[in-house]
Enzyme design. Structure first.
Site, PDB file in Angstrom:
ATOM      1  N   GLU A  59       4.967  -4.684   5.697  1.00  0.00           N
ATOM      2  CA  GLU A  59       4.983  -4.035   4.387  1.00  0.00           C
ATOM      3  C   GLU A  59       5.259  -5.106   3.365  1.00  0.00           C
ATOM      4  O   GLU A  59       6.256  -5.826   3.466  1.00  0.00           O
ATOM      5  CB  GLU A  59       6.142  -3.041   4.331  1.00  0.00           C
ATOM      6  CG  GLU A  59       5.723  -1.596   4.337  1.00  0.00           C
ATOM      7  CD  GLU A  59       6.905  -0.699   4.022  1.00  0.00           C
ATOM      8  OE1 GLU A  59       7.359  -0.717   2.875  1.00  0.00           O
ATOM      9  OE2 GLU A  59       7.371  -0.017   4.954  1.00  0.00           O
ATOM     10  N   ASP A 113      14.557   2.621  -4.353  1.00  0.00           N
ATOM     11  CA  ASP A 113      15.177   1.455  -3.722  1.00  0.00           C
ATOM     12  C   ASP A 113      16.637   1.282  -4.081  1.00  0.00           C
ATOM     13  O   ASP A 113      17.040   1.477  -5.242  1.00  0.00           O
ATOM     14  CB  ASP A 113      14.420   0.190  -4.122  1.00  0.00           C
ATOM     15  CG  ASP A 113      13.055   0.111  -3.446  1.00  0.00           C
ATOM     16  OD1 ASP A 113      13.034   0.195  -2.198  1.00  0.00           O
ATOM     17  OD2 ASP A 113      12.032   0.028  -4.161  1.00  0.00           O
TER      18      ASP A 113
END
Ligand SMILES: Cc1ncc(COP(=O)(O)O)c(C=O)c1O
Ligand SMILES: Cc1ncc(COP(=O)(O)O)c(C=O)c1O
Lengths: 394, 254, 394, 254
Positions: free
Chosen positions: B46, B57
């Site tokens: 990724e 996040d």
């Protein structure tokens, strides 16, 4: 005969106002957004809920707020100005309308806690206030930079029993506080409602917050009718996220009144932004060449947001509302003018709407026009700042 | 069915997948880390394209994104680096929707495809809003990986499972990316996904140690390891150190 | 059968409430006091004036203010508390009721200017506000010490177009500001009205200010009736000069409600004072052995006055109202409690009334009693001070 | 008719009266200033008894009162000093009503009378409120001097003229005590008073220079000089300097 379109109806099922709005959130939050959508639809149809909401705003929030004819300013500008006095609502601005609605909904959903983001602290204080009144726990996320600039509002929230969490990510201001509140919401969505502060975020927030704020416009329309003023030529409000504007516009969306939203020159998402996706919605945003969100900048913390509610983006696109700008300098002058002529010190946010009127009375707003000015809040929170600006200290 | 689907289905027969996460543009030599990771046993990688407002996040990846942005990373610069690096494993871009939206959806899909990128994960692109993107990405063989969270009801898992491409991202917990000490609700989430689709199902969000990876591998098809790696790079770890870290995860999985 | 006495009627022609009140002013001011007496009597009988006064308070001042049932505090204390929300009035306290009345009267008398004294600045800001609204010039006298402590309120008055004059005589605080305003008034009584800030000063001020403030009690009595609460067992208000207390008491003086005024422990003219003459009136005053006036001391600037309105002295003497005290420490705790339980940050002044209730709920105020609490103002002005106190900074 | 009435009526035949004002207790030797003033030609002396809140006084006398209070001056201490000084001219106390009120009206009148004080000026004791005091003072031969202001309407002047004792204080202007550059409205005020009473009428409030005193003497029976003298004492002038100042006023009047 062509049918006239209906403005400011509900969004589509996915929460879209034209191409704007929607729900751009992590999957973890989707069930909560869906649940909230159902809960709100259900509550808003329930006369018991609606009357509890209205009654709380009446008994606790100080509604209805009056309409004040600004005789001396009117004479000064050659137009007829009626001010809707959200500055007289409890906690000093229209923010209370929304938080009372969401706090009541929180209880109805069986949740025991609210979280909120805040910039300068207005929405945080309002949320902490409604939470205290209804016995909900409350945590407010606030950019670290803002917790320092607005230390007194931090203390206010603490007095009201809320926990204030300084946000140290990104630019450490409002937009980061929203990010952090969303992140936090992921972890506690079970028992916690995210009480968003303007007509922004994922569906159903923009719609729900507009509905809770539409009490401003509904009241104002009725009050103007009762006074024999009828439909004003212009309805003018400042626009940060756009909740006070949406609230007052809602009362006049399907009338002949021209609707004008006044953005801060340095936070003008309609004037200077482009379509984008942030904080769960598709709307107009200030962004750079790569789609990175830019910071807004305005003397008025409440307008310091790089986006705008999706319904406003839609109204702008349709041409039903116009969005204009006022710069920091004329805003200060407008605050002084209103204070001196009318004995009302407006919030810096609200002074944007006054500033625009001062600039265009006699031109874009023809002499003799009737104007409904939404005074979204009082300026007490701003006097220290205005004082240092006028003394050249900042 | 995209190439990524096929590739990961094949892998399923042989071993548990290890998918490390790197922030594109975090360091000048970021692609060396990716090479190293693949050498050390990563099955796919990724690559994060940084966004100013990464709402899914936690602090570690936020910090990584911030540094990458300051260093000038963009969707284009990262795709070009991927294109010229000719990695030996599928690359999946992880970014926020505005990055694609602002670039233009068709143009972005084109860029990803021509850069040899196999798929994307866009955490803020909910199933309901994903049609416009998938309409342009799928024809170009760019897979759109969707996520299932512990809060996702079964009926919804079914729809996500049906729509996801490449694999299904099983969020191990109600949290944003970051480090954690266990595999959270992953087993329940994976079993819900498996009851609705036979796509590969990888567990992510909070996988920090090889032990957790091993636990997750008991009931899933692989793991995604993000913050644990990015933290090391932020701390200054060189490619060797990262390779070693990846290798230890690899060993735990095999 | 004995006739029950009528409480809170007008004073005698000389302005006496029993042995208190009167007119103790220099001869230079007597004609103005007499003129004002006539003008007020005349205006107050004139339905046009009364309706302009009411209409201004409605349209501009935010009246009627609501009555809020304080459910969580009630439960906490075991008594039923209804708060009259003067904190929601324009400028944040009951002060606006009085200044609107006096400013309208100023215009009616053909005067073009008002002067006022102020302590912390509440009455000064209110006066400057009414003056701005009505187009009157305004000068506010403020002790030099207070202009420093309350620099933001000085700026607020200036924003509203008023001139603030720092008073450097005596203790440079409120009582000296009154002296200075009276001295100044001597020089400009022709075209200037002295807009006094509480139920004090020479006749007709104590009576006139009470009449202008009685809108609080009249509204509250009607609101409680409409809610089916009827006459409360207790009506409680803080007392500085005594205007908010007089205003709310006026609605219940001839009912069965017990009337309680809560003074600051350090400014307790009824509790610790003796009869004397100051600022034009005979009342109860804090004074030393030689009849020199002592300074009051309280954390709450608005209660920092060494006297009390003469009508309160009279009500105390008659036993119709009781006057009790609250000390600084319990006041802070009460402010915190109300904020946390009800989402209302009260002014430190108003928190005195809350503090007394907290102290006596279950004893002097029996469990289950119904209480009308006059929340005279909002605490925004006080949060900086409360914060430093709680941090041990002052 | 009090003794003061008689004394000042007699004086009227011979010359214009000069009435200087001193703050009792302002300096340790304050009575020496009074003696000196009488020597230099004062016909009567006003002695101020300080009050914390002197609302009819400007900055000079306020400052004098403040210093005297700090030095411990009280009604009693000042009366005792007067009693023991045996001044050669009538002494009139000027104070605020609370000082008498707090001492007790009857007790205060008694104290003044036994101290040989001839009268009082109480600027905040309006005619309408003065009965209680006059009821106790008059029988003890303590005169209550009332004031007429430029704002006083004629009907009221008449009542004040009828009630005043000793003399009538004609306020020269709408102002508190202090220095000024002319005699203001004094002539009008005096003529109003004279049209209603034959009591002696003295002009005060702002009489600062011998020239002003001379002007006022043209149409009145005398002048009261306060701040101009107190200012000198605050500046440190000794008794000789004050005597000289009084003498210059005396010359201007004769
Ligand atoms: C007084 C006031 N007006 C306006 C705003 C802007 O918000 P919105 O555009 O949602 O009304 C704020 C935000 O804090 C505010 O405090
Ligand atoms: C909020 C508030 N309450 C009470 C008072 C005290 O005044 P009063 O006793 O005249 O009501 C003040 C005075 O400033 C005030 O601001």
């Amino acid at each position: 005969m062509t049918q006239r379109p209906i403005y400011m109806g509900p969004p589509d099922d996915g929460g879209h106002f034209g191409s704007f709005g929607g729900r751009f959130v992590p999957e973890a939050l989707m069930p909560a957004c869906l649940e909230l959508d159902d809960a709100f639809r259900d509550a808003w149809r329930d006369p018991a809920f609606v009357s509890e909401y209205r009654e709380t705003l009446h008994e606790f929030g100080g509604r209805p707020t009056p309409i004040t004819y600004l005789g001396r300013l009117s004479q000064h500008l050659g137009i007829e100005i009626y001010a809707k006095r959200e500055d007289l609502a409890h906690t000093g601005s229209h923010k209370i309308n929304n938080v009372v609605g969401q706090a009541l909904l929180t209880k109805r959903m069986g949740k025991r806690r609210v979280i909120a983001e805040t910039g300068a602290g207005q929405h945080g204080v309002a949320t902490a206030t409604a939470a205290a009144r209804l016995g909900l726990d409350c945590t407010v996320y606030m950019g670290e930079v803002d917790t320092v600039r607005q230390a007194l509002n931090v203390f206010r929230m603490e007095l009201l029993g809320a926990t204030v969490v300084p946000v140290t990510s990104g630019s450490r201001t409002l937009k980061d506080a929203v990010n952090e509140a969303l992140r936090e919401w992921v972890t506690c969505v079970d028992d916690t409602h995210y009480c968003i502060g303007s007509v922004m975020g994922p569906h159903p927030f923009p719609w729900m917050v507009r509905e809770f704020q539409s009490i401003i416009g509904t009241e104002a329309a009725q009050q103007l009718r009762e006074r024999g003023v009828g439909t004003p030529d212009f309805v003018v409000a400042c626009v940060g996220g756009g909740s006070n504007a949406a609230g007052v516009f809602a009362g006049f969306a399907n009338s002949d009144a021209a609707l004008v939203g006044v953005e801060a020159a340095g936070g003008s998402a309609v004037g200077l932004g482009s379509p984008g996706v942030l904080h769960g919605m598709r709307s107009l945003l200030l962004q750079d060449d790569s789609g990175q969100i830019e910071e807004a900048s305005s003397i008025s913390a409440g307008l310091d947001y790089p986006g705008i509610g999706p319904e406003h983006a839609h109204l702008a696109e349709l041409g039903r509302a116009r969005y204009v700008r006022a710069g920091d300098d004329v805003v200060i002058a407008a605050l002084q003018l209103l204070s001196e002529l009318e004995g009302i010190i407006p919030a810096l946010e609200s002074a944007h709407a006054v500033a625009w009127l001062c600039a265009v009375a006699g031109t874009e707003v023809p002499l003799g026009s009737t104007v409904l000015l939404n005074l979204s809040g009082r300026g007490d929170k701003d006097v220290a700042q205005v004082r240092s600006i006028l003394r050249g200290e900042s | 069915m995209t190439s990524l689907d096929r590739r990961l289905r094949e892998l399923r027969g042989s071993r548990r997948a290890l998918v490390p996460y790197f922030v594109g543009g975090l360091t000048k030599d970021w692609s060396q880390y990716v090479h190293g990771a693949i050498l050390a046993g990563a099955d796919a990688v990724e690559v994060g394209v940084p966004f100013s407002d990464p709402m899914m996040d936690g602090p570690v990846i936020q910090e990584g994104a911030l540094r990458a942005l300051r260093a000038g990373a963009t969707l284009e610069s990262i795709c070009h680096e991927v294109a010229s690096s000719a990695f030996d494993a599928p690359i999946v871009i992880m970014t926020y929707y505005n990055v694609l939206h602002h670039f233009g959806l068709a143009r972005a899909a084109e860029l990803l495809a021509t850069s040899g990128i196999s798929g994307v994960i866009v955490p803020d692109l909910a199933l309901e809003e994903s049609d416009a993107w998938r309409d342009v990405a799928t024809p170009l063989d760019v897979a759109t990986v969707l996520m299932v969270a512990p809060s996702t009801p079964l009926a919804r898992v079914r729809r996500i499972g049906a729509a996801s491409q490449g694999f299904v991202y099983a969020a191990a917990r109600m949290a944003v990316t970051g480090r954690a000490s266990d595999v959270g609700d992953a087993e329940r989430v994976v079993s819900a996904i498996r009851s609705t689709t036979d796509l590969a199902t990888y567990v992510g969000i909070g996988i920090t140690t090889p032990e957790q990876a091993r636990d997750a591998a008991q009931f899933s098809d692989g793991v995604i390891v993000g913050s644990a790696i990015v933290q090391q790079i932020l701390n200054g770890a060189d490619t060797t150190a990262i390779e070693a870290q990846i290798a230890s995860f690899r060993r735990a999985l095999d």
